[in-house]
Enzyme design. Structure first.
Site, PDB file in Angstrom:
ATOM      1  N   ASP A  67       0.814  -1.218   0.000  1.00 43.70           N
ATOM      2  CA  ASP A  67       0.000   0.000   0.000  1.00 43.70           C
ATOM      3  C   ASP A  67       0.846   1.265   0.000  1.00 43.70           C
ATOM      4  O   ASP A  67       2.069   1.217   0.189  1.00 43.70           O
ATOM      5  CB  ASP A  67      -0.961  -0.006   1.205  1.00 43.70           C
ATOM      6  CG  ASP A  67      -0.276  -0.417   2.515  1.00 43.70           C
ATOM      7  OD1 ASP A  67       0.961  -0.433   2.557  1.00 43.70           O
ATOM      8  OD2 ASP A  67      -0.988  -0.722   3.484  1.00 43.70           O
ATOM      9  N   ASN A 136      -7.510  -2.777  14.229  1.00 43.93           N
ATOM     10  CA  ASN A 136      -8.894  -3.074  13.840  1.00 43.93           C
ATOM     11  C   ASN A 136      -8.983  -4.264  12.892  1.00 43.93           C
ATOM     12  O   ASN A 136     -10.014  -4.497  12.271  1.00 43.93           O
ATOM     13  CB  ASN A 136      -9.541  -1.830  13.202  1.00 43.93           C
ATOM     14  CG  ASN A 136      -8.837  -1.403  11.918  1.00 43.93           C
ATOM     15  OD1 ASN A 136      -7.903  -2.068  11.459  1.00 43.93           O
ATOM     16  ND2 ASN A 136      -9.267  -0.302  11.334  1.00 43.93           N
ATOM     17  N   HIS A 138      -7.199  -4.740  10.101  1.00 45.86           N
ATOM     18  CA  HIS A 138      -6.932  -4.507   8.677  1.00 45.86           C
ATOM     19  C   HIS A 138      -5.636  -5.182   8.231  1.00 45.86           C
ATOM     20  O   HIS A 138      -4.714  -5.396   9.025  1.00 45.86           O
ATOM     21  CB  HIS A 138      -6.953  -3.013   8.312  1.00 45.86           C
ATOM     22  CG  HIS A 138      -5.799  -2.187   8.743  1.00 45.86           C
ATOM     23  ND1 HIS A 138      -5.920  -0.870   9.127  1.00 45.86           N
ATOM     24  CD2 HIS A 138      -4.469  -2.458   8.843  1.00 45.86           C
ATOM     25  CE1 HIS A 138      -4.738  -0.380   9.430  1.00 45.86           C
ATOM     26  NE2 HIS A 138      -3.831  -1.333   9.275  1.00 45.86           N
ATOM     27  N   GLU A 143      -9.538  -1.843   5.270  1.00 41.95           N
ATOM     28  CA  GLU A 143     -10.190  -1.545   6.540  1.00 41.95           C
ATOM     29  C   GLU A 143     -11.440  -2.408   6.725  1.00 41.95           C
ATOM     30  O   GLU A 143     -11.939  -2.995   5.746  1.00 41.95           O
ATOM     31  CB  GLU A 143     -10.589  -0.058   6.551  1.00 41.95           C
ATOM     32  CG  GLU A 143      -9.417   0.909   6.437  1.00 41.95           C
ATOM     33  CD  GLU A 143      -8.622   1.053   7.740  1.00 41.95           C
ATOM     34  OE1 GLU A 143      -8.544   0.086   8.515  1.00 41.95           O
ATOM     35  OE2 GLU A 143      -8.066   2.140   7.970  1.00 41.95           O
TER      36      GLU A 143
HETATM   37  C1  GLP Z   1      -0.442   0.212   8.703  1.00 42.40           C
HETATM   38  C2  GLP Z   1      -0.193  -0.565   7.385  1.00 42.40           C
HETATM   39  C3  GLP Z   1      -0.366  -2.042   7.571  1.00 42.40           C
HETATM   40  C4  GLP Z   1       0.275  -2.445   8.891  1.00 42.40           C
HETATM   41  C5  GLP Z   1      -0.526  -1.872  10.025  1.00 42.40           C
HETATM   42  C6  GLP Z   1       0.086  -2.107  11.407  1.00 42.40           C
HETATM   43  O1  GLP Z   1      -1.394   1.179   8.668  1.00 42.40           O
HETATM   44  N1  GLP Z   1      -0.985  -0.135   6.269  1.00 42.40           N
HETATM   45  O2  GLP Z   1       0.207  -2.739   6.475  1.00 42.40           O
HETATM   46  O3  GLP Z   1       0.270  -3.838   9.024  1.00 42.40           O
HETATM   47  O4  GLP Z   1      -0.876  -0.536   9.814  1.00 42.40           O
HETATM   48  O5  GLP Z   1       1.145  -1.254  11.664  1.00 42.40           O
HETATM   49  P1  GLP Z   1       2.155  -1.463  12.869  1.00 42.40           P
HETATM   50  O6  GLP Z   1       3.005  -2.646  12.498  1.00 42.40           O
HETATM   51  O7  GLP Z   1       2.919  -0.191  12.946  1.00 42.40           O
HETATM   52  O8  GLP Z   1       1.328  -1.741  14.065  1.00 42.40           O
END
Ligand code: GLP
Length: 263
Positions: A67, A136, A138, A143
């Site tokens: 992404d 959440n 995702h 989402e």
């Molecule tokens: C982000 C990314 C995800 C990631 C998630 C968790 O927003 N788009 O790919 O897995 O949130 O992030 P973190 O590893 O910092 O908790």
């Protein structure tokens, strides 16, 4: 779904790096699906170390990131392209032209998203998709309420995701509310999936992913339908798992069986 519960976040990073290194050793032109967020950073550091010690080479590897924020220049410190360059690509022997991140500044997202999907197919599909998980549930930026069959497209970030990621942006800096993300269907096409989660803030999302009902409310739960998913988590992220002891027992048996095979 294989559930690997390890004592610490560092163990998770080590185990994850081993999976990726093993994959590249089996297939030097592996197509990796890569993730951003803070969780995979420690695994990337292990890969950088392994590459500098010549234990693995990324010379023939291609990568596709999940992404990208919409509206950020690729050089913006918080763009996912910049994140990947800083955290991994600049420190390993991957060819920059073989690294792909969705274009967050595309003049035509329908076209660029389709082109991203086509390029993945052209390269033979993703061999190993690395994922983190949002609080959440995702995956990528899919989402809650995302179609479980979705393809690469634009998504509106949930207020919870915006709040969770606010820590990366300077006070007063405009934080994107939209992102372009591989779809859940795109992720499910990967031959293998490795999902990482560490820390107790992920325990509910992890319980929903592994033991909850499959639902667009918890997008990661669709991985229950994927034939080759490995979830690697630390003890804090595993806290709410009803079958915690069973997952530990399975891994124990696997280790004993593999030792037996080597005898
Ligand atoms: C982000 C990314 C995800 C990631 C998630 C968790 O927003 N788009 O790919 O897995 O949130 O992030 P973190 O590893 O910092 O908790």
């Amino acid at each position: 779904m294989r559930v690997v519960i390890l004592p610490t976040a560092d163990d998770v990073a080590h185990y994850c790096a081993e999976q990726i290194i093993h994959q590249i050793q089996q297939k030097s032109n592996t197509v990796l699906g890569l993730a951003t967020g803070s969780t995979p950073v420690a695994s990337y550091q292990k890969l950088i170390q392994a590459c500098s010690k010549k234990e693995v080479s990324f010379a023939k590897v291609s990568s596709f990131n999940l992404d990208e924020y919409i509206g950020l220049e690729s050089t913006h410190p918080q763009s996912y392209r910049n994140f990947m360059n800083q955290e991994l690509f600049n420190h390993i022997d991957i060819k920059f032209e073989n690294t792909h991140v969705p274009d967050g500044l595309s003049p035509d997202f329908e076209k660029s998203c389709q082109a991203y999907e086509s390029l993945i197919l052209q390269k033979g599909g993703v061999d190993l998709q690395l994922l983190g998980i949002g609080e959440n549930g995702h995956i990528g930026f899919n989402e809650p309420s995302s179609s479980l069959n979705s393809r690469t497209r634009v998504k509106t970030l949930s207020p919870q995701t915006v709040a969770n990621n606010a820590r990366f942006f300077k006070v007063g800096e405009t934080q994107p509310q939209l992102a372009v993300t591989m779809g859940i269907g795109t992720i499910m096409d990967a031959k293998k999936v490795v999902l990482l989660a560490t820390g107790s803030q992920k325990k509910q999302a992890v319980a929903n992913l592994i033991e909850g009902s499959i639902s667009a409310f918890s997008p990661a739960s669709i991985l229950q339908m994927h034939p080759k998913t490995m979830v690697i988590i630390d003890e804090s992220a595993a806290e709410l798992l009803a079958l915690n002891d069973y997952y530990l027992h399975i891994e124990d048996v696997q280790i004993k069986l593999s030792k037996h095979k080597n005898v």
